[in-house]
Scaffold this active site. Structure first.
Site, PDB file in Angstrom:
ATOM      1  N   TYR A 162      43.159  36.648  52.107  1.00  0.00           N
ATOM      2  CA  TYR A 162      43.747  35.575  51.699  1.00  0.00           C
ATOM      3  C   TYR A 162      44.078  34.562  52.670  1.00  0.00           C
ATOM      4  CZ  TYR A 162      46.258  32.536  48.232  1.00  0.00           C
ATOM      5  OH  TYR A 162      46.739  31.470  47.404  1.00  0.00           O
TER       6      TYR A 162
HETATM    7  N1  LIG Z   1      49.830  30.437  42.140  1.00  0.00           N
HETATM    8  C1  LIG Z   1      50.404  30.599  43.637  1.00  0.00           C
HETATM    9  O1  LIG Z   1      51.380  31.134  43.919  1.00  0.00           O
HETATM   10  C2  LIG Z   1      49.369  29.726  44.320  1.00  0.00           C
HETATM   11  C3  LIG Z   1      49.931  29.455  45.688  1.00  0.00           C
HETATM   12  C4  LIG Z   1      48.975  28.750  46.493  1.00  0.00           C
HETATM   13  C5  LIG Z   1      47.693  28.657  46.405  1.00  0.00           C
HETATM   14  N2  LIG Z   1      47.414  29.005  45.209  1.00  0.00           N
HETATM   15  C6  LIG Z   1      45.978  28.780  44.725  1.00  0.00           C
HETATM   16  O2  LIG Z   1      45.493  27.944  43.657  1.00  0.00           O
HETATM   17  C7  LIG Z   1      44.494  28.423  42.908  1.00  0.00           C
HETATM   18  C8  LIG Z   1      44.893  28.494  41.467  1.00  0.00           C
HETATM   19  O3  LIG Z   1      45.583  29.941  41.411  1.00  0.00           O
HETATM   20  P1  LIG Z   1      46.417  30.043  40.239  1.00  0.00           P
HETATM   21  O4  LIG Z   1      47.770  30.469  40.631  1.00  0.00           O
HETATM   22  O5  LIG Z   1      46.399  28.980  39.020  1.00  0.00           O
HETATM   23  O6  LIG Z   1      45.695  31.717  39.788  1.00  0.00           O
HETATM   24  P2  LIG Z   1      45.303  32.019  38.205  1.00  0.00           P
HETATM   25  O7  LIG Z   1      44.938  33.530  38.758  1.00  0.00           O
HETATM   26  O8  LIG Z   1      46.213  31.852  37.155  1.00  0.00           O
HETATM   27  O9  LIG Z   1      43.970  31.516  38.172  1.00  0.00           O
HETATM   28  C9  LIG Z   1      42.906  31.395  38.934  1.00  0.00           C
HETATM   29  C10 LIG Z   1      41.470  31.390  38.177  1.00  0.00           C
HETATM   30  O10 LIG Z   1      40.213  31.569  39.061  1.00  0.00           O
HETATM   31  C11 LIG Z   1      39.381  32.228  38.260  1.00  0.00           C
HETATM   32  N3  LIG Z   1      38.651  32.886  39.077  1.00  0.00           N
HETATM   33  C12 LIG Z   1      38.746  33.864  40.050  1.00  0.00           C
HETATM   34  N4  LIG Z   1      37.744  34.336  40.450  1.00  0.00           N
HETATM   35  C13 LIG Z   1      36.901  33.452  40.103  1.00  0.00           C
HETATM   36  C14 LIG Z   1      35.261  33.450  40.388  1.00  0.00           C
HETATM   37  N5  LIG Z   1      34.852  34.079  41.380  1.00  0.00           N
HETATM   38  N6  LIG Z   1      34.816  32.398  39.894  1.00  0.00           N
HETATM   39  C15 LIG Z   1      35.299  31.424  39.004  1.00  0.00           C
HETATM   40  N7  LIG Z   1      36.599  31.496  38.477  1.00  0.00           N
HETATM   41  C16 LIG Z   1      37.346  32.626  39.128  1.00  0.00           C
HETATM   42  C17 LIG Z   1      40.159  33.195  37.332  1.00  0.00           C
HETATM   43  O11 LIG Z   1      39.585  33.617  36.442  1.00  0.00           O
HETATM   44  C18 LIG Z   1      41.640  32.568  37.115  1.00  0.00           C
HETATM   45  O12 LIG Z   1      41.313  31.665  35.785  1.00  0.00           O
HETATM   46  C19 LIG Z   1      43.628  29.613  43.657  1.00  0.00           C
HETATM   47  O13 LIG Z   1      42.877  29.215  44.794  1.00  0.00           O
HETATM   48  C20 LIG Z   1      45.104  30.109  44.547  1.00  0.00           C
HETATM   49  O14 LIG Z   1      44.796  30.714  45.604  1.00  0.00           O
HETATM   50  C21 LIG Z   1      47.829  29.504  43.918  1.00  0.00           C
END
Ligand SMILES: NC(=O)c1ccc[n+]([C@@H]2O[C@H](COP(=O)([O-])OP(=O)(O)OC[C@H]3O[C@@H](n4cnc5c(N)ncnc54)[C@H](O)[C@@H]3O)[C@@H](O)[C@H]2O)c1
Length: 255
Positions: A162
């Site tokens: 990651y």
């Molecule tokens: N939540 C956190 O703490 C956090 C922190 C830093 C960064 N992020 C980043 O923010 C973004 C969103 O994360 P989130 O927290 O909303 O997570 P989440 O799991 O709620 O949502 C992620 C979405 O991405 C979709 N997804 C996964 N693989 C996929 C693929 N191959 N093709 C298309 N869609 C795909 C999933 O189905 C899901 O709906 C991500 O890139 C994550 O790395 C999240």
């Protein structure tokens, strides 16, 4: 003096990946509330249907297409279809992502799981950008926002795949921003700390506790707090900031 409407998406088509859940869903809802026509993209069709139904029920405009961002041919096909249907894509908010293997030292990480994390979080970012850039440059307008993470700046232990993918996103936007700077196209990243979304259900509890302990505000962030930054960076208002990584970390990162 008339109020600025630069954060309105009226007349604009905005793609949101990861729109079935968490940050992407919150961004899709906010951008639709600001009058954008939102095309929601995700692997999770049931979640996409819910997002679109909620936006539509609130009076917004949204549709969906299923997409696996780790498929280059899939990305090419979907972007071509959307361009054919809508004529122009004004902005992308790319929130699709996975946490990948967590709680494991690098020497124990399964290579296939490492590779899949890079394919979704980094290659998906690159492929979406490649497919959108020609039309955005030709239109002399575009906004691209990719979700990075505090993990890409500081690194979380036990999350080598990651960390690598998100550091890659941060580096990617820095250079591409300079390529498209004179075309009216801006490309930025957003780096949240821990946000209350389903992605954290797969993160080992000791890693989660470590991450929250590093946040001066002393709590998890909420998806709408990240969506506000995404919506700014995806709007006309973000015309003089490019190649940047916006911080949404409750004070953890002050750089
Ligand atoms: N939540 C956190 O703490 C956090 C922190 C830093 C960064 N992020 C980043 O923010 C973004 C969103 O994360 P989130 O927290 O909303 O997570 P989440 O799991 O709620 O949502 C992620 C979405 O991405 C979709 N997804 C996964 N693989 C996929 C693929 N191959 N093709 C298309 N869609 C795909 C999933 O189905 C899901 O709906 C991500 O890139 C994550 O790395 C999240």
């Amino acid at each position: 003096m008339a109020a600025s409407n630069l954060t309105s998406f009226q007349g604009q088509v905005v793609l949101v990946t990861g729109a079935a859940s968490g940050i992407g869903k919150a961004a899709a809802e906010l951008i639709a509330a600001r009058e954008g026509t939102v095309v929601c993209l995700d692997l999770n069709e049931a979640g996409l249907k819910t997002t679109v139904a909620e936006i539509t029920a609130a009076g917004g405009k949204a549709s969906y297409k299923t997409l696996d961002v780790s498929s280059q041919s899939g990305v090419k096909k979907v972007i071509a279809e959307i361009l054919a249907e809508h004529g122009q894509i004004h902005a992308l908010a790319n929130s699709a992502g996975i946490s990948g293997p967590t709680g494991k030292p690098v020497e124990e990480v399964d290579w296939a799981a490492f590779q899949k994390t890079i394919e979704i979080n980094l290659f998906g970012t690159v492929w979406l950008t490649q497919e959108l850039m020609p039309s955005m440059k030709a239109n002399k307008y575009g906004r691209i926002v990719h979700l990075a993470s505090i993990a890409g700046k500081e690194g979380n232990p036990g999350m080598s795949a990651y960390n690598s993918s998100k550091a890659g996103v941060i580096g990617f936007v820095k250079g591409v921003a300079k390529e498209c700077a004179t075309f009216g196209v801006t490309i930025n990243a957003v780096a949240p700390a821990v946000i209350r979304t389903p992605i954290n259900e797969t993160v080992a509890p000791e890693i989660q506790a470590y991450m929250v302990s590093k946040i001066p505000v002393g709590r998890l962030g909420e998806p709408n707090e990240v969506a506000e930054i995404i919506a700014f960076a995806a709007s006309k208002a973000c015309s003089f900031t490019t190649g940047f990584t916006f911080d949404v970390s409750g004070g953890r990162a002050t750089y």
